[in-house]
Design an enzyme around this catalytic site. Structure first.
Site, PDB file in Angstrom:
ATOM      1  N   ASP A 148      32.329  10.592 -11.420  1.00 27.30           N
ATOM      2  CA  ASP A 148      31.327   9.849 -10.580  1.00 27.30           C
ATOM      3  C   ASP A 148      32.306   9.314  -9.455  1.00 27.30           C
ATOM      4  O   ASP A 148      33.575   9.496  -9.322  1.00 27.30           O
ATOM      5  CB  ASP A 148      30.952   8.921 -11.367  1.00 27.30           C
ATOM      6  CG  ASP A 148      29.304   8.534 -10.866  1.00 27.30           C
ATOM      7  OD1 ASP A 148      29.003   8.865  -9.592  1.00 27.30           O
ATOM      8  OD2 ASP A 148      28.358   8.121 -11.799  1.00 27.30           O
ATOM      9  N   GLU A 185      29.925  13.014  -6.322  1.00 29.61           N
ATOM     10  CA  GLU A 185      30.495  12.028  -4.966  1.00 29.61           C
ATOM     11  C   GLU A 185      29.096  11.661  -4.263  1.00 29.61           C
ATOM     12  O   GLU A 185      29.255  10.983  -3.287  1.00 29.61           O
ATOM     13  CB  GLU A 185      31.516  12.825  -4.181  1.00 29.61           C
ATOM     14  CG  GLU A 185      32.173  12.243  -3.278  1.00 29.61           C
ATOM     15  CD  GLU A 185      31.472  12.552  -1.890  1.00 29.61           C
ATOM     16  OE1 GLU A 185      31.705  12.000  -0.850  1.00 29.61           O
ATOM     17  OE2 GLU A 185      30.510  13.405  -1.696  1.00 29.61           O
ATOM     18  N   TRP A 186      28.117  12.209  -4.484  1.00 29.25           N
ATOM     19  CA  TRP A 186      26.721  11.778  -4.070  1.00 29.25           C
ATOM     20  C   TRP A 186      26.444  12.495  -2.578  1.00 29.25           C
ATOM     21  O   TRP A 186      25.554  12.085  -1.909  1.00 29.25           O
ATOM     22  CB  TRP A 186      26.368  10.193  -3.780  1.00 29.25           C
ATOM     23  CG  TRP A 186      26.864   9.307  -5.180  1.00 29.25           C
ATOM     24  CD1 TRP A 186      26.726   9.927  -6.470  1.00 29.25           C
ATOM     25  CD2 TRP A 186      27.637   8.060  -5.011  1.00 29.25           C
ATOM     26  NE1 TRP A 186      27.357   8.986  -7.235  1.00 29.25           N
ATOM     27  CE2 TRP A 186      27.844   8.056  -6.351  1.00 29.25           C
ATOM     28  CE3 TRP A 186      27.904   7.201  -4.243  1.00 29.25           C
ATOM     29  CZ2 TRP A 186      28.626   6.875  -6.969  1.00 29.25           C
ATOM     30  CZ3 TRP A 186      28.573   6.156  -4.493  1.00 29.25           C
ATOM     31  CH2 TRP A 186      28.777   5.992  -5.784  1.00 29.25           C
ATOM     32  N   GLY A 187      27.365  13.291  -2.202  1.00 31.09           N
ATOM     33  CA  GLY A 187      27.115  14.064  -0.969  1.00 31.09           C
ATOM     34  C   GLY A 187      27.687  13.277   0.259  1.00 31.09           C
ATOM     35  O   GLY A 187      27.335  13.745   1.604  1.00 31.09           O
ATOM     36  N   ASN A 189      30.417  12.396   1.525  1.00 34.46           N
ATOM     37  CA  ASN A 189      31.778  13.285   2.302  1.00 34.46           C
ATOM     38  C   ASN A 189      31.588  14.700   2.460  1.00 34.46           C
ATOM     39  O   ASN A 189      32.435  15.182   2.329  1.00 34.46           O
ATOM     40  CB  ASN A 189      33.246  12.806   1.739  1.00 34.46           C
ATOM     41  CG  ASN A 189      33.126  11.244   2.021  1.00 34.46           C
ATOM     42  OD1 ASN A 189      33.688  10.637   3.061  1.00 34.46           O
ATOM     43  ND2 ASN A 189      33.031  10.397   0.994  1.00 34.46           N
ATOM     44  N   ASP A 207      21.405   9.622  -6.405  1.00 32.45           N
ATOM     45  CA  ASP A 207      20.526   9.737  -7.619  1.00 32.45           C
ATOM     46  C   ASP A 207      19.166  10.149  -7.477  1.00 32.45           C
ATOM     47  O   ASP A 207      18.494   9.859  -6.694  1.00 32.45           O
ATOM     48  CB  ASP A 207      20.738   8.484  -8.519  1.00 32.45           C
ATOM     49  CG  ASP A 207      22.144   8.370  -8.987  1.00 32.45           C
ATOM     50  OD1 ASP A 207      23.066   8.960  -8.826  1.00 32.45           O
ATOM     51  OD2 ASP A 207      22.477   7.449  -9.539  1.00 32.45           O
TER      52      ASP A 207
END
Length: 405
Positions: A148, A185-187, A189, A207
């Site tokens: 995460d 990394e949740w998109g 970068n 999420d």
């Protein structure tokens, strides 16, 4: 001269091998279960063992769901040597024993950590302990690491994501045990541009949450429902494929209120060639949810060897047709009713060219006839010689496979 050549040869032969991810661990999208969506922090070894047993008894393991992934909150503290330990009250038998339990049942062991100083729930993160943690995971028999991005700093002080995930990749390589690395990394970068050399899948969004069409704010971040996440995937499809997958997040199948929503969610993730990581209560799931998740024809679409993600072929304000080229000359089509009402839809095979320019694939609908199979039921529904007329329930998705005659 001979001595110089010999010395150079010795240097070449003794130079360290460059670290790299373990290749070939995710030639098709990973399938399994993760604890977070349904249980959050409320996990312990009894729950994980009961879930593992239910995966086996329900037939989901044999359907392909083999990873059992612990998310946040399994952690205890680090010992005097800095080695991470499980929470002794939640996992009194230890992680090695839990991994052995899973492996004995033909399952694989997944675990969670974070590239920051703490996890999202405030447990010890892996920053500064990457090699130590990877060695510990290897000793426990871990097969999958979800990594995460919380507590990594902000603005100019934020940790470089490429460095962070490269470090964990190298740590896993040095530990010597093959483990899938899931870049969470949740998109933020654009990991689809650099993640393939570092991990096996990468999150494309923040999420997911268990709603159809919503965005839920949480102060500094937001979670999204099925449609908002779906709408961000098509532009990224070129970056996904064998051993490196776009990940629109773990599934909420079984957690959504309506059966049609659950069907659509599963069908669309399968069309996207997404990792199929369940996030519901496996021991208590209903037969209807089990049948959605275990549908062999939908799973085959997701696990197709080409690994090509679907694209919007036809779009109206309320009905969309997503198309996915499959191995051989087959195609999968998903007809999605985004609306809250029943919709009639006729698919005229001669009205639109079915082609995927990005991958050089085309269905010759004008000169070749295709048999149509309903992927939910397995029943034949005619051929492309005549239009396909459908009645679509609210928020439902019909899925078909085209096979050339």
């Amino acid at each position: 001269m001979v001595r110089l050549l010999a010395s150079a040869l010795v240097l070449v032969l003794t130079a360290p091998v460059a670290a790299q991810k373990f290749e070939g661990l995710a030639e098709t999208p990973p399938m399994g279960w993760n604890s977070w969506n349904h249980y959050g922090c409320d996990i312990d070894e009894e729950l994980i063992r009961a879930t593992a047993d239910a995966l086996v008894s329900s037939g989901l393991r044999d359907a392909g769901y083999t990873y059992v992934n612990l998310d946040d909150c399994w952690h205890g503290t680090r010992d005097d040597a800095g080695n991470i330990q499980p929470d002794p009250s939640r996992f009194p038998s230890g992680m090695k024993a839990l991994g052995d339990y899973l492996h004995a049942r033909g399952l694989r062991f997944g675990i969670y950590s974070d590239a920051g100083t703490t996890t999202c729930a405030g447990r010890p993160g892996s920053q500064g302990h990457e090699y130590q943690d990877a060695r510990q995971y290897a000793a426990w028999g871990v097969d999958y690491v979800k990594y995460d991005w919380c507590a990594t700093g902000e603005g100019a002080a934020q940790r470089n994501p490429r460095e962070a995930y490269r470090t964990m990749r190298d740590a896993i390589h040095a530990a010597g045990r093959p483990m899938v690395l899931a870049i969470c990394e949740w998109g933020e970068n654009e990991p689809w541009l650099w993640g393939r050399n570092l991990g096996h899948l990468w999150r494309t969004t923040g999420d997911i949450t268990n709603c159809w069409d919503c965005v839920v704010g949480h102060g500094t971040w937001a979670s999204s429902g099925i449609l908002p996440i779906l709408d961000r995937q098509e532009a990224l499809r070129a970056h996904s494929g064998p051993d490196g997958w776009n990940d629109p997040d773990m599934m909420e199948v079984g957690n959504l209120p309506g059966l049609a929503e659950n069907r659509s969610h599963f069908a669309l993730w399968a069309m996207l060639s997404a990792p199929l990581i369940m996030g519901t209560d496996i021991p208590a799931m209903t037969p209807e949810i089990r049948d959605i998740l275990a549908n062999p024809r939908l799973i085959a679409i997701d696990q197709d060897a080409l690994g090509i993600a679907a694209f919007r072929w036809i779009a109206t304000p309320e009905v969309e047709v997503w198309a996915k080229p499959l191995a051989g000359e087959d195609w999968a089509l998903a007809v999605l009713n985004r609306s809250n009402g029943v919709r009639e839809f006729a698919l005229d095979w001669q009205a639109f060219a079915l082609k995927d320019d990005q991958n050089g694939r085309e269905a010759r609908l004008g000169t070749r006839r295709y048999r149509i199979e309903d992927s939910w039921s397995g029943a034949g529904t005619g051929t492309t010689a005549a239009p396909l007329t459908l009645t679509l329930a609210p928020r439902d998705t019909r899925v078909f496979r085209l096979r050339p005659e």
